[in-house]
Scaffold this active site. Structure first.
Site, mmCIF file in Angstrom:
data_model
loop_
_atom_site.group_PDB
_atom_site.id
_atom_site.type_symbol
_atom_site.label_atom_id
_atom_site.label_comp_id
_atom_site.label_asym_id
_atom_site.label_seq_id
_atom_site.Cartn_x
_atom_site.Cartn_y
_atom_site.Cartn_z
ATOM 1 N N THR A 414 0.856 -1.190 0.000
ATOM 2 C CA THR A 414 0.000 0.000 0.000
ATOM 3 C C THR A 414 0.889 1.235 0.000
ATOM 4 O OG1 THR A 414 -1.738 1.216 1.202
ATOM 5 C CG2 THR A 414 -0.198 -0.066 2.530
ATOM 6 N N HIS A 466 2.683 -11.693 14.253
ATOM 7 C CA HIS A 466 3.760 -12.246 15.078
ATOM 8 C C HIS A 466 3.537 -13.719 15.418
ATOM 9 C CE1 HIS A 466 7.367 -12.027 17.239
ATOM 10 N NE2 HIS A 466 7.160 -10.971 18.010
#
Length: 495
Positions: A414, A466
């Protein structure tokens, strides 16, 4: 034969509805498919048509009453004993003229893409009675991913439109009719509107209000759907009529209260399906992933010098502009090869590693942010990447993106820098595990070989899950992109 008039099945998550407007009274003769009543929910207004011709013999729920799905609200009796009128009204003559020798074709919602349960009627580009030509776009159907256009199958005249803008529809559902081969008859609109103004433009309660105040429907401007007159319209008309007389008195006092200049207003509009989907997916990403963001910065001078040197020759050779996105995509693709976990996704308790490189490109459109997919980016040249991104951006702007354009994607890029963003924390595009945010290129003082120099610098932001990607991998991935961008020759040498 007696027929029960029922509230339609209400949309999912809608508990009850309100009887908004009755278009008929007890004793009225009605025709098949004539709209009898509008049922209003907190999302849409549902029209209830007559299932057959007959006479309304009972209305059990008045305007304003709260009703439930499939609740009986009126009774329609068969009019076998009633003889058809020998002299149809001018309105019916005008209405039937276009269809006298026409073939009626249903206007149908297209087959919806897989995984899309329903859709919303976004925009009708035609009105009842309007002449259309073959392949003319009649209506836009919006799903939570794409907008589908429904075109005319033949030349003709639009008949009845059964579902209005904002209504929820299903795949292959009939939403209107096209009288193929018909030609609009000479308009008798003024005569027809005079005859219909009492019954079709105002509900029974509004007609009583008009009569009590000595008004006719033609004197009051309706602001409702199709020009319908509401009680508020009548009240506004009466207030406007009294205002001139009261004005001189209002101007007389010298100690009139101070009124703030200007107008304070607000506008409430429902979210589009795409906007709701974007909101839900972003919230889901925040709530269902262990998302972290790591930052770095890149010196864009080498790429800018390369573009300046070859952009004219590149455009002449490949017929497309050399932008920054091709460098970003190339760098990301190479980094994904080196860090397979960033190119993976989580499916339940499994990790799915992808051996292909489909890159989602965030594109801003009038309807909201979408992420069409540039497929097999590792096999594309710089020119191929630039052309692919340009095509996706144009299709997004024009609302032409298809489900194939939107499905898949292993990693998202993006670029908020085109809007001036200096730094941000992008949100992961599920089910992907990472997203790269590019930002504004801005001249900043940096230390180069012990000296302070002004360089065009850009911040990079990598948001990652994560649960799958450790800190070492995320930082290594981002540093790889930084190094490739600062030395673009490595992209060509594959080192």
């Amino acid at each position: 034969m007696t027929t029960e008039i029922k509230v339609p099945v209400l949309p999912e998550s809608v508990a009850d509805a309100t009887v908004a407007t009755w278009h008929v009274q007890v004793g009225d003769k009605v025709e098949r498919d004539q709209v009898l009543v509008d049922i209003e929910t907190d999302k849409v207004v549902l029209e209830v048509p007559a299932p057959a011709a007959g006479v309304i013999t009972a209305i059990s729920e008045e305007e304003g009453a709260t009703v439930l799905g499939e609740q009986v609200i009126a009774i329609l009796d068969d009019a076998d004993t009633a003889t058809p009128s020998a002299e149809p009204s001018k309105a019916s003559q005008t209405e039937s003229a276009p269809t006298a020798a026409a073939k009626v074709i249903d206007i149908v919602v297209p087959v919806l893409p897989e995984s899309v349960a329903d859709a919303t009627i976004s925009t009708w580009h035609v009105a009842e009675g309007e002449t259309v030509t073959r392949d003319q776009n009649l209506v836009d159907i919006e799903t939570d991913k794409v907008v589908l256009e429904v075109v005319a199958q033949d030349d003709g005249v639009i008949g009845k439109i059964t579902h209005a803008e904002g209504e929820t529809v299903l795949g292959e559902q009939v939403i209107g009719q096209l009288n193929a081969g018909a030609v609009s008859a000479p308009s008798n609109e003024s005569a027809a509107s005079d005859e219909q103004s009492g019954d079709d433009v105002a509900s029974p309660s509004v007609r009583r209000m008009l009569t009590e105040n000595g008004l006719s429907a033609s004197q009051v401007k309706g602001t409702g759907k199709g020009g319908r007159i509401s009680k508020e319209d009548v009240e506004a008309h009466l207030a406007a009529a009294k205002a001139p007389a009261a004005a001189p008195k209002a101007a007389a006092p010298a100690t009139a209260p101070v009124v703030a200049s200007g107008e304070r207003s607000q506008k409430r509009v429902p979210m589009t399906r795409l906007r709701k989907t974007i909101a839900n997916r972003l919230l889901e990403a925040k709530n269902s992933t262990a998302m972290l963001t790591t930052f770095n910065e890149v010196d864009m001078k080498p790429i800018m010098d390369l573009r300046k040197q070859y952009k004219d020759l590149f455009e002449k050779t490949h017929d497309t502009r050399l932008g920054f996105m091709s460098f970003y995509v190339k760098a990301v693709t190479e980094a994904l090869k080196r860090f397979p976990s960033v190119n993976a996704s989580i499916d339940g308790d499994d990790i799915v590693y992808h051996n292909f490189f489909d890159i989602s490109i965030a594109v801003s459109t009038p309807r909201g942010l979408v992420t069409p997919v540039l497929r097999d980016a590792d096999t594309l040249s710089m020119a191929g990447i630039e052309k692919g991104i340009k095509d996706l951006a144009i299709k997004g702007r024009d609302g032409k993106l298809t489900m194939d354009d939107m499905q898949g994607g292993n990693f998202t890029i993006t670029n908020g820098g085109v809007f001036g963003s200096l730094i941000s924390t992008p949100i992961i595009n599920l089910p992907q595990t990472a997203i790269l945010g590019m930002h504004k290129i801005q001249d900043r003082p940096v230390a180069i070989d012990g000296k302070v120099e002004i360089r065009p610098m850009m911040y990079l932001a990598l948001s990652y899950d994560h649960r799958l990607i450790d800190g070492k991998e995320s930082v290594g991935f981002l540093v790889t992109i930084k190094e490739l961008l600062e030395d673009p020759a490595r992209l060509l040498l594959d080192i």
